[in-house]
Write a protein that holds these residues in place. Structure first.
Motif, PDB file in Angstrom:
ATOM      1  N   ILE A  47       0.845  -1.188   0.000  1.00 42.25           N
ATOM      2  CA  ILE A  47       0.000   0.000   0.000  1.00 42.25           C
ATOM      3  C   ILE A  47       0.881   1.239   0.000  1.00 42.25           C
ATOM      4  O   ILE A  47       1.763   1.397   0.839  1.00 42.25           O
ATOM      5  N   LEU A  48       0.638   2.087  -0.974  1.00 48.00           N
ATOM      6  CA  LEU A  48       1.409   3.314  -1.122  1.00 48.00           C
ATOM      7  C   LEU A  48       0.529   4.512  -0.804  1.00 48.00           C
ATOM      8  O   LEU A  48      -0.695   4.449  -0.950  1.00 48.00           O
ATOM      9  N   VAL A  51      -0.982  10.335  -3.991  1.00 40.69           N
ATOM     10  CA  VAL A  51      -0.184  11.451  -4.491  1.00 40.69           C
ATOM     11  C   VAL A  51      -1.085  12.682  -4.562  1.00 40.69           C
ATOM     12  O   VAL A  51      -2.151  12.638  -5.173  1.00 40.69           O
ATOM     13  N   VAL A  52      -0.641  13.769  -3.938  1.00 43.23           N
ATOM     14  CA  VAL A  52      -1.381  15.026  -3.973  1.00 43.23           C
ATOM     15  C   VAL A  52      -0.769  15.865  -5.093  1.00 43.23           C
ATOM     16  O   VAL A  52       0.379  16.286  -5.013  1.00 43.23           O
ATOM     17  N   LYS A  53      -1.560  16.061  -6.148  1.00 43.34           N
ATOM     18  CA  LYS A  53      -1.100  16.794  -7.328  1.00 43.34           C
ATOM     19  C   LYS A  53      -1.068  18.294  -7.037  1.00 43.34           C
ATOM     20  O   LYS A  53      -1.611  18.757  -6.034  1.00 43.34           O
ATOM     21  N   ARG A  58      -6.102  14.147  -5.675  1.00 49.76           N
ATOM     22  CA  ARG A  58      -5.363  13.012  -5.141  1.00 49.76           C
ATOM     23  C   ARG A  58      -5.578  11.804  -6.034  1.00 49.76           C
ATOM     24  O   ARG A  58      -6.680  11.581  -6.520  1.00 49.76           O
ATOM     25  N   GLN A  59      -4.495  11.045  -6.235  1.00 49.98           N
ATOM     26  CA  GLN A  59      -4.605   9.824  -7.022  1.00 49.98           C
ATOM     27  C   GLN A  59      -3.586   8.810  -6.515  1.00 49.98           C
ATOM     28  O   GLN A  59      -2.582   9.193  -5.909  1.00 49.98           O
ATOM     29  N   PRO A  60      -3.845   7.537  -6.754  1.00 47.20           N
ATOM     30  CA  PRO A  60      -2.904   6.508  -6.296  1.00 47.20           C
ATOM     31  C   PRO A  60      -1.551   6.660  -7.003  1.00 47.20           C
ATOM     32  O   PRO A  60      -1.488   7.111  -8.150  1.00 47.20           O
ATOM     33  N   PHE A  61      -0.487   6.295  -6.314  1.00 45.93           N
ATOM     34  CA  PHE A  61       0.844   6.290  -6.918  1.00 45.93           C
ATOM     35  C   PHE A  61       0.830   5.307  -8.075  1.00 45.93           C
ATOM     36  O   PHE A  61       0.340   4.190  -7.952  1.00 45.93           O
TER      37      PHE A  61
END
Length: 155
Positions: A47-48, A51-53, A58-61
């Motif tokens: 689990i990673l 990622v906050v752009k 926000r999206q998964p790594f």
């Protein structure tokens, strides 16, 4: 595993090797239909953080997205696919070990740059120019001067 050349689902494993850090298994495979060989990498899914752009979304790594970005920066450069896989694995491990639930994309970009610069200066500048969104030649030259200063300290 689906053959990337003909789409056949059946293959045979010719060789398996554990990576130096032990987190990845590299398998050399041969398609039973077309006979062509290809390489796959097997790793434990962990689990990673999200990622906050820059725009706050926000999206998964996405390991493949990071790998594609560094591959573009390394086109026609003496950097092997194995070196890039190791770089991305190192960044991924950094994220896992951080224990954070969210991490800014800026932190990921900086981690990539930190690992890319020792591999190839041109690839570093290419990645930095896209990642840091240089607005003019002045910003580009400033980055080149900083890189030149770091090299002078080394040598």
């Amino acid at each position: 595993m689906k053959c990337p050349f003909c789409g056949e689902l059946e293959d045979k494993v010719i060789d398996s090797r554990v990576s130096q850090e032990g987190g990845t298994i590299r398998r050399r495979r041969e398609c039973v239909v077309c006979g062509r060989r290809f390489t796959t990498y097997e790793r434990v899914e962990e689990i990673l953080p999200l990622v906050v752009k820059k725009d706050g979304t926000r999206q998964p790594f996405d390991r493949q997205k990071v790998l594609a970005g560094v591959q573009r920066a390394c086109v026609k450069r003496p950097v092997t696919g194995e070196m890039l896989e190791e770089l991305v694995s190192d960044v991924e491990r950094l994220l896992q070990e951080s224990g954070e639930k969210e991490i800014p994309s800026k932190a990921i970009g900086e981690a990539i740059l930190e690992r890319l610069q020792p591999l190839d200066d041109v690839a570093y500048v290419r990645f930095a120019s896209v990642y840091r969104e240089f607005r003019d030649v002045g910003e580009f030259l400033k980055e080149l001067s900083a890189l030149e200063g770091r090299q002078a300290k080394k040598g």
